[in-house]
Write an enzyme that holds these catalytic residues in place. Sequence first.
Site, PDB file in Angstrom:
ATOM      1  N   CYS A 120      -1.597   9.383   2.524  1.00  0.00           N
ATOM      2  CA  CYS A 120      -1.437   8.899   1.146  1.00  0.00           C
ATOM      3  C   CYS A 120      -2.622   9.322   0.300  1.00  0.00           C
ATOM      4  CB  CYS A 120      -1.300   7.383   1.147  1.00  0.00           C
ATOM      5  SG  CYS A 120      -2.692   6.564   1.965  1.00  0.00           S
ATOM      6  N   GLU A 161       0.885  -1.182   0.000  1.00  0.00           N
ATOM      7  CA  GLU A 161       0.000   0.000   0.000  1.00  0.00           C
ATOM      8  C   GLU A 161       0.913   1.219   0.000  1.00  0.00           C
ATOM      9  OE1 GLU A 161      -3.252  -0.085  -0.039  1.00  0.00           O
ATOM     10  OE2 GLU A 161      -3.881  -2.005   0.794  1.00  0.00           O
TER      11      GLU A 161
END
Length: 486
Positions: free
Chosen positions: A287, A253
């Site tokens: 993110c 991720e």
Amino acid sequence: MAEHDSPWAGAIYVDGRFRPPAAGGSLPVRDKSSGEVFDLAGGADTAEVDAAVASSLIAQREWAARPYGERAAILRKAAAALEQAGGFAELIVRETGSIAGKADYEIGAAAGELIEAAALASRPVGEVLRTGHADRFSVSERVPVGLVGVITPWNFPLVLGMRVIAPALALGNAVLLKPSPETPVSGGLAIAEVFDQAGAPPGIFQVLPGGEEVGRRLVEHPDVAMIHFTGSTAVGREIARTAGSLLKKTSLELGGNNALLVLDDADVEQAAMIGAWSSFHYQGQTCISAGRHIVGRQVADAYLRDLTDRAAAVTVGDPLRDGTGLGPIINDAQLERARRLLDDAVEGGARILTGGTNEGRFFRPTVVVDVDPASALWTEEIFAPIAPVAVVDSADEAVALANDTGYGLVSSVVGSDVHRATEIARRLTCAMVHVNDATPQDEPLAPFGGIGHSGLGGRAGGDSNLEEFTERRWRTVASSPVHYPY
Ligand code: NAD
């Protein structure tokens, strides 16, 4: 969970107890606002990884063999222990430099991950398959992956750890967690305390705070069956290379450079509120922050005015003080990187409408226009409260600009005609897309993840976790031995 009675002082968490690392390593636990070191965590080394792997393997077999109800009960108890853990929110505030609202969100979201994972434990473990063979019983069954090595970043240390730990444990795996050295407690040792209080058996969940070398050993260790990594694209690439050569299951991720599209029929006030939250929330250090605002020309002037006003109104300072909207950037290296990205863009012709200044690591929310699309401020992940805005003349131009990136995490589209906004959203190359909402979104049941430079492997959340943390095994049974020609 007050400092004075913290069980983790100077400790790592292995074999169901907190103890000092054999080699005596330690990590400072720093308050990101004041810079004060307020506690000490144990710092593991590679020998501790090897020892913890060995005990995890034994514990995992026993854990996987338990009735699912026992695993689910421990996860539910962990959720209750987390919600009752006085002091966890303050730890997150101090270790990550976030406001209390973000810390409360993390605790609620992490408890939600535990509750959903408890439900995952009772899901069917496979399917009976049709078979072309007479007298054959054929099933596809899910079996645990084994030992899952989990490496996490500092920005949402509790929830990013828990969204992996909880489902992995629910499905019969053991977990070895290496949190970021910026957040060894809220990202690791305080989580261990929660599982300890819930009665998790020794060895199924262990925490080894440490730096890159601990992470590398976890990736390289032949008995760690899977690596789940959340962090930067650069480190993700390195892990992919190593894990690839070992043929090890990985889930990565990674970073994002996410676009927020404001269509020319958008309600400007709503759009600017969504834009401000998308870029400034937790200092832009997620993110899923918006790093690129792509705005239709008809609303651009009004949008810039409103976004600038919102940015200018935010209070930046000590997150423990009431009314603070943004705390500090996590460390000097990240601050210097953000400064460089912004200063280089300005040298290349960009104009700052508000912000652009910092007092130490306290960075004012910044709105910037006329950014060269080739500049790093536009092409790279920013990780600071900076909103670069580009103006476009058509929806096609907006889509082309949004898709002009190697990243593929999340996008948002804001517009009054929901059908049109949805059709535009469906043209964006990314793994998650939201219409009329901010880019930072996460839910325990939704498939969270990225494509391209933003991720590789599976998705976190809901049924995706079944795929993520189990392997499929095809099993056939014939009621008597089958005959062959020789
Ligand atoms: P980072 O990549 O520097 O570090 C992440 C973790 O990896 C830390 O625990 C670190 O100690 C460890 N590590 C560093 N080098 C390693 C190596 N060579 N081998 C093994 N482990 C290693 O990231 P960070 O600065 O902690 O976090 C910020 C990054 O995380 C941003 O890029 C952000 O986009 C990304 N992120 C992604 C998601 C997502 O779900 N996609 C969520 C949050 C953060």
